[in-house]
Write a protein that holds these residues in place. Structure first.
Motif, mmCIF file in Angstrom:
data_model
loop_
_atom_site.group_PDB
_atom_site.id
_atom_site.type_symbol
_atom_site.label_atom_id
_atom_site.label_comp_id
_atom_site.label_asym_id
_atom_site.label_seq_id
_atom_site.Cartn_x
_atom_site.Cartn_y
_atom_site.Cartn_z
ATOM 1 N N LEU A 29 0.838 -1.199 0.000
ATOM 2 C CA LEU A 29 0.000 0.000 0.000
ATOM 3 C C LEU A 29 0.870 1.244 0.000
ATOM 4 O O LEU A 29 1.890 1.298 0.683
ATOM 5 N N ARG A 30 0.465 2.247 -0.749
ATOM 6 C CA ARG A 30 1.210 3.496 -0.777
ATOM 7 C C ARG A 30 0.302 4.694 -0.510
ATOM 8 O O ARG A 30 0.612 5.533 0.295
ATOM 9 N N LYS A 31 -0.809 4.760 -1.211
ATOM 10 C CA LYS A 31 -1.686 5.926 -1.179
ATOM 11 C C LYS A 31 -2.841 5.656 -0.213
ATOM 12 O O LYS A 31 -3.702 4.826 -0.493
ATOM 13 N N VAL A 32 -2.849 6.357 0.927
ATOM 14 C CA VAL A 32 -3.845 6.089 1.963
ATOM 15 C C VAL A 32 -4.494 7.385 2.454
ATOM 16 O O VAL A 32 -3.969 8.476 2.240
ATOM 17 N N VAL A 33 -5.623 7.209 3.104
ATOM 18 C CA VAL A 33 -6.271 8.295 3.834
ATOM 19 C C VAL A 33 -6.237 7.918 5.310
ATOM 20 O O VAL A 33 -6.128 6.737 5.654
ATOM 21 N N VAL A 34 -6.329 8.904 6.169
ATOM 22 C CA VAL A 34 -6.330 8.675 7.611
ATOM 23 C C VAL A 34 -7.663 9.140 8.169
ATOM 24 O O VAL A 34 -8.082 10.280 7.921
ATOM 25 N N VAL A 35 -8.326 8.263 8.910
ATOM 26 C CA VAL A 35 -9.577 8.610 9.573
ATOM 27 C C VAL A 35 -9.410 8.266 11.050
ATOM 28 O O VAL A 35 -9.033 7.144 11.384
ATOM 29 N N VAL A 36 -9.659 9.243 11.921
ATOM 30 C CA VAL A 36 -9.471 9.014 13.354
ATOM 31 C C VAL A 36 -10.780 9.232 14.110
ATOM 32 O O VAL A 36 -11.654 9.973 13.669
ATOM 33 N N GLY A 37 -10.863 8.572 15.233
ATOM 34 C CA GLY A 37 -11.977 8.727 16.153
ATOM 35 C C GLY A 37 -11.452 8.583 17.561
ATOM 36 O O GLY A 37 -10.306 8.150 17.771
ATOM 37 N N PRO A 86 -17.364 8.418 17.970
ATOM 38 C CA PRO A 86 -16.218 7.834 18.682
ATOM 39 C C PRO A 86 -15.407 6.861 17.834
ATOM 40 O O PRO A 86 -14.200 6.781 17.953
ATOM 41 N N SER A 87 -16.086 6.132 16.950
ATOM 42 C CA SER A 87 -15.408 5.191 16.064
ATOM 43 C C SER A 87 -15.953 5.397 14.656
ATOM 44 O O SER A 87 -17.161 5.331 14.455
ATOM 45 N N PRO A 88 -15.089 5.662 13.680
ATOM 46 C CA PRO A 88 -15.567 5.899 12.311
ATOM 47 C C PRO A 88 -16.305 4.686 11.756
ATOM 48 O O PRO A 88 -15.938 3.548 12.040
ATOM 49 N N THR A 89 -17.330 4.938 10.970
ATOM 50 C CA THR A 89 -18.067 3.845 10.332
ATOM 51 C C THR A 89 -17.328 3.394 9.077
ATOM 52 O O THR A 89 -16.541 4.146 8.505
ATOM 53 N N ILE A 90 -17.611 2.179 8.650
ATOM 54 C CA ILE A 90 -17.008 1.640 7.426
ATOM 55 C C ILE A 90 -17.400 2.516 6.234
ATOM 56 O O ILE A 90 -16.570 2.817 5.374
ATOM 57 N N GLN A 91 -18.661 2.937 6.183
ATOM 58 C CA GLN A 91 -19.128 3.775 5.083
ATOM 59 C C GLN A 91 -18.352 5.101 5.042
ATOM 60 O O GLN A 91 -18.023 5.596 3.958
ATOM 61 N N GLY A 105 -7.700 2.924 3.646
ATOM 62 C CA GLY A 105 -7.867 3.897 4.725
ATOM 63 C C GLY A 105 -7.243 3.367 5.996
ATOM 64 O O GLY A 105 -7.437 2.207 6.355
ATOM 65 N N VAL A 106 -6.477 4.208 6.659
ATOM 66 C CA VAL A 106 -5.896 3.856 7.950
ATOM 67 C C VAL A 106 -6.787 4.480 9.022
ATOM 68 O O VAL A 106 -7.007 5.688 9.028
ATOM 69 N N VAL A 107 -7.316 3.643 9.899
ATOM 70 C CA VAL A 107 -8.229 4.091 10.944
ATOM 71 C C VAL A 107 -7.515 3.983 12.287
ATOM 72 O O VAL A 107 -6.938 2.945 12.607
ATOM 73 N N VAL A 108 -7.548 5.072 13.053
ATOM 74 C CA VAL A 108 -6.946 5.084 14.379
ATOM 75 C C VAL A 108 -8.019 5.546 15.360
ATOM 76 O O VAL A 108 -8.614 6.612 15.185
ATOM 77 N N VAL A 109 -8.268 4.732 16.391
ATOM 78 C CA VAL A 109 -9.283 5.059 17.394
ATOM 79 C C VAL A 109 -8.647 5.005 18.779
ATOM 80 O O VAL A 109 -8.045 4.001 19.153
ATOM 81 N N THR A 130 -5.970 0.238 15.762
ATOM 82 C CA THR A 130 -5.546 0.679 14.438
ATOM 83 C C THR A 130 -6.014 -0.355 13.430
ATOM 84 O O THR A 130 -5.965 -1.558 13.703
ATOM 85 N N GLY A 131 -6.461 0.129 12.285
ATOM 86 C CA GLY A 131 -6.903 -0.787 11.251
ATOM 87 C C GLY A 131 -6.650 -0.226 9.869
ATOM 88 O O GLY A 131 -6.478 0.976 9.692
ATOM 89 N N VAL A 132 -6.622 -1.125 8.897
ATOM 90 C CA VAL A 132 -6.502 -0.743 7.491
ATOM 91 C C VAL A 132 -7.726 -1.308 6.787
ATOM 92 O O VAL A 132 -7.991 -2.509 6.846
ATOM 93 N N VAL A 133 -8.473 -0.411 6.122
ATOM 94 C CA VAL A 133 -9.707 -0.784 5.433
ATOM 95 C C VAL A 133 -9.496 -0.597 3.940
ATOM 96 O O VAL A 133 -8.974 0.436 3.503
ATOM 97 N N GLY A 134 -9.902 -1.583 3.157
ATOM 98 C CA GLY A 134 -9.788 -1.510 1.707
ATOM 99 C C GLY A 134 -10.924 -0.718 1.087
ATOM 100 O O GLY A 134 -11.904 -0.388 1.759
ATOM 101 N N PRO A 135 -10.827 -0.413 -0.208
ATOM 102 C CA PRO A 135 -11.861 0.369 -0.890
ATOM 103 C C PRO A 135 -13.235 -0.298 -0.907
ATOM 104 O O PRO A 135 -14.252 0.369 -1.043
ATOM 105 N N SER A 136 -13.270 -1.618 -0.764
ATOM 106 C CA SER A 136 -14.549 -2.331 -0.739
ATOM 107 C C SER A 136 -15.179 -2.343 0.653
ATOM 108 O O SER A 136 -16.307 -2.798 0.823
ATOM 109 N N GLY A 137 -14.448 -1.869 1.642
ATOM 110 C CA GLY A 137 -14.955 -1.861 3.010
ATOM 111 C C GLY A 137 -14.491 -3.044 3.837
ATOM 112 O O GLY A 137 -14.814 -3.177 5.011
ATOM 113 N N LYS A 138 -13.692 -3.901 3.226
ATOM 114 C CA LYS A 138 -13.180 -5.076 3.933
ATOM 115 C C LYS A 138 -11.991 -4.682 4.807
ATOM 116 O O LYS A 138 -11.094 -3.963 4.379
ATOM 117 N N LEU A 139 -11.992 -5.184 6.036
ATOM 118 C CA LEU A 139 -10.892 -4.927 6.957
ATOM 119 C C LEU A 139 -9.694 -5.769 6.546
ATOM 120 O O LEU A 139 -9.760 -6.996 6.536
#
Length: 176
Positions: A29-37, A86-91, A105-109, A130-139
């Motif tokens: 993976l190279r190109k990511v977004v960061v979503v935090v909660g 408090p925790s970002p949704t998959i959507q 997407g890199v998710v940090v809670v 911490t988690g990494v979510v793919g474009p399809s919504g799969k963890l």
């Protein structure tokens, strides 16, 4: 005993600060977004500056440190988002990935913070997911980290957020 000259010490510090960013391996993976909660609404503050300027917001610390650490690891961060929940949704994460044409997407809670002994013993504990979510919504990957930081007395009185930055660095370093 060998004595280092100030110029030699300065050169060593300069070289370590100018170290090249890590390069991601082919296919990674190279190109990511960061979503935090955060389940923690506000960090405990002990200084006037933190109280008056609102520096006790953990979400701003999470997003800035996650972005910086991912950049140091060779990731290209193309977008960031602070979730209202408090925790970002998959959507929410999938929409962010699609809007920024990212690979994941890199998710940090932030789940829990304990700084009750920071002022006396210099000890702070942080629990992050911490988690990494793919474009399809799969963890693709997830990890829960518990970081125990020892902070100095001066740091405990002036910049209590340093323990949170350390915990984010540790959590992001675990991402494959």
């Amino acid at each position: 005993m060998r004595v280092l000259r100030p110029a030699a010490v300065l050169l060593c510090l300069l070289l370590t600060s100018c170290a090249a960013r890590q390069v991601r391996p082919p296919g990674a993976l190279r190109k990511v977004v960061v979503v935090v909660g955060s389940r923690v609404d506000a960090l405990p503050t002990y200084t006037y500056r933190q109280d008056m300027l609102g520096e006790g917001n953990p979400r701003s610390v999470l997003v800035s440190q996650a972005q910086a650490t991912l950049g140091e690891r060779g990731f290209e961060v193309v977008g960031t988002r602070i979730s209202a929940s408090p925790s970002p949704t998959i959507q929410e994460v999938v929409a962010m990935i699609q809007d920024n044409e990212a690979e994941a997407g890199v998710v940090v809670v932030l789940n829990w913070v304990d700084v009750t002994s920071a002022q006396l013993m210099g000890r702070a504990e942080v629990l992050l997911e911490t988690g990494v979510v793919g474009p399809s919504g799969k963890l693709r990957w997830s990890n829960s980290t518990r970081t125990v930081s020892m902070i100095g007395m001066y740091q405990a009185q002036t910049d209590l957020r340093s323990y949170l930055r350390k915990a984010v660095v540790e959590a992001i370093q675990a991402i494959p």
